[in-house]
Design an enzyme around this catalytic site. Sequence first.
Site, PDB file in Angstrom:
ATOM      1  N   GLU A   1      -9.934   7.346 -11.797  1.00  0.00           N
ATOM      2  CA  GLU A   1      -8.991   6.535 -11.023  1.00  0.00           C
ATOM      3  C   GLU A   1      -7.602   6.730 -11.608  1.00  0.00           C
ATOM      4  OE1 GLU A   1      -9.762   5.292  -8.123  1.00  0.00           O
ATOM      5  OE2 GLU A   1     -11.700   6.193  -8.565  1.00  0.00           O
TER       6      GLU A   1
ATOM      7  N   CYS B   1      -1.139   0.098 -11.174  1.00  0.00           N
ATOM      8  CA  CYS B   1      -1.341   1.234 -10.268  1.00  0.00           C
ATOM      9  C   CYS B   1      -1.103   0.800  -8.832  1.00  0.00           C
ATOM     10  CB  CYS B   1      -2.738   1.801 -10.452  1.00  0.00           C
ATOM     11  SG  CYS B   1      -4.002   0.549 -10.289  1.00  0.00           S
TER      12      CYS B   1
HETATM   13  P1  NDP Z   1      -2.902   7.769 -19.596  1.00  0.00           P
HETATM   14  O1  NDP Z   1      -3.442   8.768 -18.649  1.00  0.00           O
HETATM   15  O2  NDP Z   1      -1.766   8.131 -20.431  1.00  0.00           O
HETATM   16  O3  NDP Z   1      -4.054   7.276 -20.599  1.00  0.00           O
HETATM   17  C1  NDP Z   1      -5.283   6.769 -20.133  1.00  0.00           C
HETATM   18  C2  NDP Z   1      -6.332   6.984 -21.192  1.00  0.00           C
HETATM   19  O4  NDP Z   1      -6.572   8.390 -21.343  1.00  0.00           O
HETATM   20  C3  NDP Z   1      -5.925   6.483 -22.571  1.00  0.00           C
HETATM   21  O5  NDP Z   1      -7.058   5.920 -23.194  1.00  0.00           O
HETATM   22  C4  NDP Z   1      -5.484   7.750 -23.261  1.00  0.00           C
HETATM   23  O6  NDP Z   1      -5.546   7.695 -24.656  1.00  0.00           O
HETATM   24  C5  NDP Z   1      -6.494   8.721 -22.719  1.00  0.00           C
HETATM   25  N1  NDP Z   1      -6.135  10.138 -22.866  1.00  0.00           N
HETATM   26  C6  NDP Z   1      -4.907  10.682 -23.039  1.00  0.00           C
HETATM   27  N2  NDP Z   1      -5.006  12.026 -23.121  1.00  0.00           N
HETATM   28  C7  NDP Z   1      -6.318  12.345 -23.012  1.00  0.00           C
HETATM   29  C8  NDP Z   1      -7.062  13.556 -23.013  1.00  0.00           C
HETATM   30  N3  NDP Z   1      -6.479  14.728 -23.140  1.00  0.00           N
HETATM   31  N4  NDP Z   1      -8.401  13.490 -22.871  1.00  0.00           N
HETATM   32  C9  NDP Z   1      -9.029  12.314 -22.729  1.00  0.00           C
HETATM   33  N5  NDP Z   1      -8.374  11.128 -22.719  1.00  0.00           N
HETATM   34  C10 NDP Z   1      -7.044  11.137 -22.850  1.00  0.00           C
HETATM   35  O7  NDP Z   1      -2.598   6.457 -18.712  1.00  0.00           O
HETATM   36  P2  NDP Z   1      -1.994   5.081 -19.179  1.00  0.00           P
HETATM   37  O8  NDP Z   1      -2.855   4.468 -20.233  1.00  0.00           O
HETATM   38  O9  NDP Z   1      -0.548   5.258 -19.455  1.00  0.00           O
HETATM   39  O10 NDP Z   1      -2.195   4.177 -17.866  1.00  0.00           O
HETATM   40  C11 NDP Z   1      -1.285   4.151 -16.812  1.00  0.00           C
HETATM   41  C12 NDP Z   1      -1.772   4.989 -15.660  1.00  0.00           C
HETATM   42  O11 NDP Z   1      -3.032   4.495 -15.214  1.00  0.00           O
HETATM   43  C13 NDP Z   1      -0.869   4.928 -14.446  1.00  0.00           C
HETATM   44  O12 NDP Z   1      -0.733   6.210 -13.901  1.00  0.00           O
HETATM   45  C14 NDP Z   1      -1.639   4.030 -13.489  1.00  0.00           C
HETATM   46  O13 NDP Z   1      -1.319   4.215 -12.129  1.00  0.00           O
HETATM   47  C15 NDP Z   1      -3.044   4.384 -13.805  1.00  0.00           C
HETATM   48  N6  NDP Z   1      -3.975   3.336 -13.385  1.00  0.00           N
HETATM   49  C16 NDP Z   1      -4.788   3.556 -12.305  1.00  0.00           C
HETATM   50  C17 NDP Z   1      -5.623   2.564 -11.835  1.00  0.00           C
HETATM   51  C18 NDP Z   1      -6.524   2.814 -10.665  1.00  0.00           C
HETATM   52  O14 NDP Z   1      -7.449   2.029 -10.450  1.00  0.00           O
HETATM   53  N7  NDP Z   1      -6.312   3.870  -9.889  1.00  0.00           N
HETATM   54  C19 NDP Z   1      -5.670   1.249 -12.479  1.00  0.00           C
HETATM   55  C20 NDP Z   1      -4.812   1.142 -13.636  1.00  0.00           C
HETATM   56  C21 NDP Z   1      -3.992   2.147 -14.061  1.00  0.00           C
HETATM   57  P3  NDP Z   1      -4.202   7.475 -25.531  1.00  0.00           P
HETATM   58  O15 NDP Z   1      -3.741   6.100 -25.193  1.00  0.00           O
HETATM   59  O16 NDP Z   1      -4.688   7.624 -26.922  1.00  0.00           O
HETATM   60  O17 NDP Z   1      -3.223   8.528 -25.121  1.00  0.00           O
END
Ligand code: NDP
Length: 525
Positions: A297, A331
């Site tokens: 998502e 989001c």
């Molecule tokens: P990110 O994509 O930056 O991070 C999400 C998670 O992925 C974190 O736990 C992060 O860890 C991890 N991550 C980062 N790089 C990698 C990798 N290479 N491999 C595996 N995992 C990785 O998103 P945000 O946390 O900044 O969240 C905001 C985003 O989420 C927005 O785009 C928002 O729209 C979306 N969102 C979507 C929703 C939906 O239902 N569609 C609901 C809520 C949010 P780390 O923090 O250590 O980098």
Amino acid sequence: MTTVSANVMSRAKTPFINEALINFSQEEQQRAQAEALAQVKSELGQTYPLVIGGQEINGEKTFASVNPSQPDQVIGYFAAATIEQTNAAIQTAAATFETWKRVPASERAGYLFAAADLMRQRRFIINAWMIYEVGKSWVEADADTAEAIDFLEFYAREMIRISEPQPITRTEGEDNQLVYIPLGVAAVIPPWNFPCAIMAGMASAAFVAGNTVVLKPASTAPAIAYQFMRILEDIGLPKGVVNFLTGSGAVIGDVLVGSPKIRFIAFTGSREVGLHIFEHASQTPKGQIWLKRTILEMGGKDAIVVDETADLEAAATGIVASAFGFQGQKCSACSRAIIVEQVYDKVLQKVNEKAKKLVMGDVTQASTAIGPVVDENALKKILEYIEIGKAEGRLLLGGKRQGSGYFIEPTVIADVAPDARIAQEEIFGPVLAVIKAKDFDDALTIANNTEYGLTGSLYTQDSQRIERAKEEFHVGNLYFNRKSTGALVGVHPFGGFNMSGTDSKAGGRDYLLLFTQAKAISTKK
Ligand code: NDP
């Protein structure tokens, strides 16, 4: 049937209802939240371990999670897992799967009910962690905790439902059945913006379905995830069912996602990381005997459309709530207001007036509506987008950083072209692009003209337009005459189209099926 599982079964038969939000206008509730904030404040700055197979493992290296309102205040120090520790967590989850998958569904569901009960008891404390760690207002924090409780209650009932005999066509001479069995080890990777609800929702969906979990929380919100781990420990969830692995996604993410022992990935986060996981998970490393499933998502560029027949006051209220709630870091946030020419100036004026009144500042105070953005990277990125926006449109309100925390004023940029960057790219902050449309047809075309498709909202009194929008407004969650945020578990199953993700519909009846595989069993009589 044991008494425990009989109790679970009878609770599962009671209809699911959404958890009521706390009414902070009541003095008693205000006092309870203030006390919880004081308690959590006294616990800030501690060091937290990884939890693998129930064992606490301190990190050789740690990283700090800080308060975005006051970045010199450390929330906690968390272990930066190594690649070896990542593999150990996966290995432990894989070994635990062999026993956990045999635990009856009713017993697994019982753990979710128990976790929901404990989360209710700790509600103000969990709210307080969110207020400190990610800068949520009281109301936003409480809605997040309430949603987490809803997920636990909802998925417990769902697990019972899908473990019951499934409808299947009868045929002479055979007994047939279809059962949903677990998949294996899940990598659960949540974002920081719903650090309790989405984290607990994805993790609990995975383990209630009989899978085991490596939970890698977002690095800006690990303290809240640790509170959830404590709840799981306190309810006696068997060790190794959920393993807590903190560390940078950029460092350990590929090892986790790429491991041949990982069976599926439940991710919510940005488009960029989601796409990377999608591609990486499609590979089949040596020793991997399945195709990994991905539940992804991702982001949004959500629009609220207002036509000339709409209740303009209600529309402006909905736009402001959706654009600036939790600083636009949802989001589902409205980042584009698309208003038909005829009422454009009026709505813009109302939006401006309402947004001006939002109180920004100290989120430890009940009256504050707007807090900081989550971290320095977000601050820089959003300020850069505001500069881009100033060149692409007319800055009507806000636009500046405030104070020493990561505060950005609610920002409204008017007269933005539909294809401008701030009308196409997810900013994920308190920045609203306002776009003028010629008429309703034009507005609908503009609304659909992004690569995302998560939420959308239309304010209109015209029933024919409502019917058209039902057909043509291409988003996973479509709303009429209400804001685009605030989806409720069970009521508004949530997930988006196109680059917003796999439309997994969290909080809906299809969700748990994504965490299982169906087995058809046929016996000749
Ligand atoms: P990110 O994509 O930056 O991070 C999400 C998670 O992925 C974190 O736990 C992060 O860890 C991890 N991550 C980062 N790089 C990698 C990798 N290479 N491999 C595996 N995992 C990785 O998103 P945000 O946390 O900044 O969240 C905001 C985003 O989420 C927005 O785009 C928002 O729209 C979306 N969102 C979507 C929703 C939906 O239902 N569609 C609901 C809520 C949010 P780390 O923090 O250590 O980098």
